[in-house]
Design a protein around this motif. Structure first.
Motif, PDB file in Angstrom:
ATOM      1  N   GLY A 101     -15.300 -18.936   4.208  1.00 33.28           N
ATOM      2  CA  GLY A 101     -15.265 -18.849   2.761  1.00 33.28           C
ATOM      3  C   GLY A 101     -16.387 -18.013   2.169  1.00 33.28           C
ATOM      4  N   PHE A 102     -16.045 -17.126   1.231  1.00 36.60           N
ATOM      5  CA  PHE A 102     -17.032 -16.353   0.494  1.00 36.60           C
ATOM      6  C   PHE A 102     -17.276 -16.952  -0.886  1.00 36.60           C
ATOM      7  N   TRP A 103     -16.214 -17.105  -1.661  1.00 39.72           N
ATOM      8  CA  TRP A 103     -16.372 -17.691  -2.992  1.00 39.72           C
ATOM      9  C   TRP A 103     -16.780 -19.150  -2.900  1.00 39.72           C
ATOM     10  N   ARG A 104     -16.207 -19.862  -1.952  1.00 40.08           N
ATOM     11  CA  ARG A 104     -16.535 -21.281  -1.737  1.00 40.08           C
ATOM     12  C   ARG A 104     -16.805 -21.476  -0.248  1.00 40.08           C
ATOM     13  N   ARG A 105     -18.025 -21.184   0.158  1.00 40.16           N
ATOM     14  CA  ARG A 105     -18.370 -21.261   1.576  1.00 40.16           C
ATOM     15  C   ARG A 105     -18.519 -22.720   2.006  1.00 40.16           C
ATOM     16  N   ARG A 106     -17.943 -23.049   3.161  1.00 41.28           N
ATOM     17  CA  ARG A 106     -18.040 -24.376   3.740  1.00 41.28           C
ATOM     18  C   ARG A 106     -18.591 -24.262   5.160  1.00 41.28           C
ATOM     19  N   THR A 107     -19.654 -25.012   5.419  1.00 45.59           N
ATOM     20  CA  THR A 107     -20.210 -25.111   6.772  1.00 45.59           C
ATOM     21  C   THR A 107     -19.990 -26.536   7.239  1.00 45.59           C
ATOM     22  N   GLN A 108     -19.097 -26.718   8.203  1.00 49.22           N
ATOM     23  CA  GLN A 108     -18.678 -28.042   8.649  1.00 49.22           C
ATOM     24  C   GLN A 108     -19.284 -28.347  10.014  1.00 49.22           C
ATOM     25  N   VAL A 109     -19.933 -29.502  10.103  1.00 48.77           N
ATOM     26  CA  VAL A 109     -20.620 -29.933  11.319  1.00 48.77           C
ATOM     27  C   VAL A 109     -19.894 -31.136  11.904  1.00 48.77           C
ATOM     28  N   VAL A 110     -19.485 -31.039  13.156  1.00 44.40           N
ATOM     29  CA  VAL A 110     -18.741 -32.118  13.809  1.00 44.40           C
ATOM     30  C   VAL A 110     -19.462 -32.506  15.097  1.00 44.40           C
ATOM     31  N   PRO A 111     -19.967 -33.746  15.208  1.00 46.03           N
ATOM     32  CA  PRO A 111     -20.545 -34.204  16.481  1.00 46.03           C
ATOM     33  C   PRO A 111     -19.457 -34.280  17.557  1.00 46.03           C
ATOM     34  N   TYR A 112     -19.839 -34.020  18.794  1.00 46.99           N
ATOM     35  CA  TYR A 112     -18.844 -34.007  19.873  1.00 46.99           C
ATOM     36  C   TYR A 112     -18.157 -35.362  20.036  1.00 46.99           C
ATOM     37  N   TYR A 113     -18.917 -36.465  19.841  1.00 44.93           N
ATOM     38  CA  TYR A 113     -18.306 -37.774  20.065  1.00 44.93           C
ATOM     39  C   TYR A 113     -17.316 -38.147  18.970  1.00 44.93           C
ATOM     40  N   ARG A 114     -17.238 -37.337  17.889  1.00 46.44           N
ATOM     41  CA  ARG A 114     -16.252 -37.581  16.841  1.00 46.44           C
ATOM     42  C   ARG A 114     -14.972 -36.783  17.049  1.00 46.44           C
ATOM     43  N   LEU A 115     -14.928 -35.920  18.041  1.00 46.55           N
ATOM     44  CA  LEU A 115     -13.735 -35.117  18.273  1.00 46.55           C
ATOM     45  C   LEU A 115     -12.553 -35.998  18.678  1.00 46.55           C
ATOM     46  N   GLN A 116     -11.386 -35.666  18.136  1.00 45.66           N
ATOM     47  CA  GLN A 116     -10.149 -36.301  18.551  1.00 45.66           C
ATOM     48  C   GLN A 116      -9.345 -35.359  19.444  1.00 45.66           C
ATOM     49  N   THR A 117      -9.070 -34.188  18.928  1.00 48.60           N
ATOM     50  CA  THR A 117      -8.374 -33.164  19.710  1.00 48.60           C
ATOM     51  C   THR A 117      -8.939 -31.799  19.336  1.00 48.60           C
ATOM     52  N   VAL A 118      -8.838 -30.856  20.270  1.00 48.60           N
ATOM     53  CA  VAL A 118      -9.209 -29.465  20.015  1.00 48.60           C
ATOM     54  C   VAL A 118      -7.952 -28.630  20.247  1.00 48.60           C
ATOM     55  N   ILE A 119      -7.463 -28.013  19.192  1.00 51.63           N
ATOM     56  CA  ILE A 119      -6.169 -27.330  19.232  1.00 51.63           C
ATOM     57  C   ILE A 119      -6.387 -25.822  19.145  1.00 51.63           C
ATOM     58  N   ARG A 120      -5.770 -25.087  20.071  1.00 51.20           N
ATOM     59  CA  ARG A 120      -5.799 -23.622  20.028  1.00 51.20           C
ATOM     60  C   ARG A 120      -4.437 -23.145  19.552  1.00 51.20           C
ATOM     61  N   GLN A 121      -4.439 -22.377  18.464  1.00 48.92           N
ATOM     62  CA  GLN A 121      -3.171 -21.916  17.915  1.00 48.92           C
ATOM     63  C   GLN A 121      -3.277 -20.451  17.507  1.00 48.92           C
ATOM     64  N   ALA A 122      -2.131 -19.755  17.527  1.00 56.23           N
ATOM     65  CA  ALA A 122      -2.102 -18.330  17.195  1.00 56.23           C
ATOM     66  C   ALA A 122      -0.738 -17.994  16.604  1.00 56.23           C
ATOM     67  N   THR A 123      -0.748 -17.296  15.473  1.00 58.64           N
ATOM     68  CA  THR A 123       0.491 -16.821  14.883  1.00 58.64           C
ATOM     69  C   THR A 123       0.949 -15.576  15.623  1.00 58.64           C
ATOM     70  N   VAL A 124       2.142 -15.104  15.290  1.00 61.49           N
ATOM     71  CA  VAL A 124       2.659 -13.901  15.945  1.00 61.49           C
ATOM     72  C   VAL A 124       1.782 -12.697  15.614  1.00 61.49           C
ATOM     73  N   PHE A 125       1.202 -12.666  14.422  1.00 65.35           N
ATOM     74  CA  PHE A 125       0.338 -11.548  14.047  1.00 65.35           C
ATOM     75  C   PHE A 125      -1.015 -11.638  14.769  1.00 65.35           C
ATOM     76  N   GLN A 126      -1.515 -12.862  14.960  1.00 68.59           N
ATOM     77  CA  GLN A 126      -2.755 -13.007  15.718  1.00 68.59           C
ATOM     78  C   GLN A 126      -2.561 -12.616  17.176  1.00 68.59           C
TER      79      GLN A 126
END
Length: 537
Positions: free
Chosen positions: A456-481
């Motif tokens: 985010g530029f207009w509304r920048r968000r820096t999100q911090v997540v401790p490892y022990y709070r992780l539920q799942t880590v998802i890798r996703q990609a659109t056709v353009f990506q």
């Protein structure tokens, strides 16, 4: 078992009584009109005479039902549960274990404060909404429930955590059905298990002004649009005076204006609408966070805020999933920031914003200090997406501008006198800097204890997540990506994402890097969980 405040009985009697009065009016007046039209019969004044007889009867029945709902609602706070029963015809009885209660939220509107009463909402972890609502109780009773539920819940959690260690020390397995919770009874004096309140933050008048200037609420646009018909002449004069130098219409008789004049009026109206909404948003923000205070009580963060409508509640520190440093562009220019926290399954302070504001606005150094207190927070050296992602943003923005031009050109071939369709082409000049700013403000960082993502530029968000709070880590990609060998990595926690609060995501990183990070985060999660188990044992 206790009942709600007596004001509840009066209010419900009036509410249901008015509803009861409206039923015969609707049925007799609307129904008789339909019969007259269908059968060609004129009922004359007989319907009105019947209303004077039936309406008071329905009103009394409705008022009686309202009083019955008040008399049939009972609640009780026990050492281990919060119990309540409600219902006149069908009866509902429920016990909510104190250890599941996430927050006891107290709110007071202006009339609540006049009568010294409040609404109490009890939220639970994983609940989709309010589990129990007491509307209304005295303010003293609301504060007592909030304090004692918090203290008994914390005592119950500490007892539950201590049982395995005590059983292991004695060489015995912990009893599965061993009772937990505080030994106090309902109505007894508080034992003060949560300890005294430790003040952490109080908003200052200057910070309240900064909040009003830097925080924009999109809902203010709706309020301004709704309010325009109230002052139609004033709004029309302002629009005409602003649009006149640019070739706008001379009067508000829009059906007499040319297409070009209407386009000028529309272009001028947009900034005026935004400025008006900005001013309304500032007033709402100042009123909503007036007197904001944050303190620590045991393991909970306790907040209180509001001028016209007062809110108070708590944020369980041990349930915090994500810590978010929020910095809009005006905030960054002034050196200020805000801190939001998200807890498991609880939307938090639903009144205006998605997540709970631990600090609505303060100097950035103060915000970072509290963020470090809540978790492993730092200002890391972020890894940006690859440069081909910036080209992707430029192409995306360019296509949007081209699509807008195509629509306006098509409109010019249909609407006579519309010749300024090419004006939005000036937006092409902003495509390269917009793509660059989007690219520079995105990134991720994998630390020893946490994963940090920024966007985010207009509304920048820096999100911090401790490892022990992780539920799942998802890798996703659109056709353009996939065409550019890019992917996004979603770091999912137990908190619930909404339309205004997104799940922490590292956008448009290299596809191979995303696959490697997915394995790394999974391994870090397992190591952190095993380490915590060893420390607890």
């Amino acid at each position: 078992m206790k009942r709600l405040h007596a004001v509840t009985g009066v209010v419900r009697a009036l509410q249901y009584g008015v509803n009861g009065l409206s039923v015969p009016f609707f049925v007799l007046l609307v129904g008789s009109t339909g019969l007259e039209a269908a059968l060609g019969i004129d009922f004359g004044g007989s319907v009105i005479d019947l209303l004077f007889v039936v309406a008071p009867l329905f009103g009394l029945l409705g008022a009686g039902y309202g009083v019955a709902t008040y008399l049939r609602f009972e609640y009780e706070l026990t050492p281990d549960t919060f119990d309540f029963a409600a219902g006149v015809v069908g009866r509902t009885e429920r016990e909510i274990p104190l250890r599941r209660i996430q927050n006891v939220d107290i709110s007071q509107s202006l009339w609540h404060r006049l009568f010294g009463v409040a609404v109490v909402r009890i939220e639970t972890a994983g609940g989709g909404g309010t589990e129990a609502q007491l509307s209304v109780v005295s303010l003293a009773e609301a504060n007592r429930l909030q304090r004692e539920i918090r203290e008994r819940r914390n005592s119950s959690q500490r007892a539950t955590e201590a049982e395995p260690a005590a059983a292991e020390a004695d060489g015995e397995a912990p009893a599965a059905d061993a009772p937990t919770g505080a030994s106090t009874t309902d109505g007894a004096a508080s034992t003060g298990d949560s300890g005294p309140l430790e003040p952490l933050f109080t908003i200052t008048p200057i910070e309240l002004v900064v909040l009003s200037l830097t925080r924009f609420r999109p809902g203010a646009i709706v309020l301004v649009i709704i309010g325009l018909p109230v002052l139609p002449e004033l709004a029309g004069e302002v629009l005409l005076a602003t649009a006149d130098p640019f070739g706008g219409p001379e009067t508000m008789a829009l059906f007499e204006a040319t297409a070009d004049e209407l386009l000028v009026l529309a272009v001028v109206s947009l900034p005026l609408l935004l400025v008006s909404s900005y001013l309304v948003s500032g007033v709402l923000s100042a009123a909503g966070y007036y007197g904001f205070q944050l303190a620590r009580s045991g393991t909970d963060l306790v907040y209180e805020r509001g001028l016209v409508q007062r809110y108070s509640g708590s944020i369980p520190s041990d349930k915090i999933q994500t810590v978010t440093l929020r910095e809009s562009l005006p905030m960054r220019l002034l050196g200020y920031a805000a801190l939001d926290v998200e807890t498991a399954g609880y939307a938090g302070q639903r009144a205006e914003q998605g997540s709970q504001s631990a600090i609505p606005v303060a100097e950035r150094s103060r915000v970072v200090e509290l963020a470090r207190d809540l978790g492993e927070f730092s200002d890391p050296d972020f890894e940006r997406p690859p440069r081909r992602a910036r080209r992707r943003y430029a192409v995306r923005y360019g296509l949007v501008v081209a699509g807008l031009l195509a629509v306006l050109y098509a409109a010019s071939t249909v609407v006579a006198g519309f010749t300024l369709w090419y004006l939005p082409a000036v937006l092409f000049l902003g495509v390269p800097p917009a793509a660059h700013l989007k690219w520079t403000n995105r990134g991720y960082y994998v630390g020893e204890q946490t994963v940090v993502v920024r966007t985010g530029f207009w509304r920048r968000r820096t999100q911090v997540v401790p490892y022990y709070r992780l539920q799942t880590v998802i890798r996703q990609a659109t056709v353009f990506q996939r065409r550019l060998a890019l992917a996004s990595l979603v770091v999912d926690t137990a908190s619930s994402s909404t339309l205004v609060r997104s799940t922490p995501t590292a956008f448009d990183i290299d596809a191979g890097t995303a696959a490697s990070l997915q394995r790394t985060l999974r391994d870090r999660l397992h190591l952190e969980l095993h380490g915590r188990e060893r420390r607890e044992n």
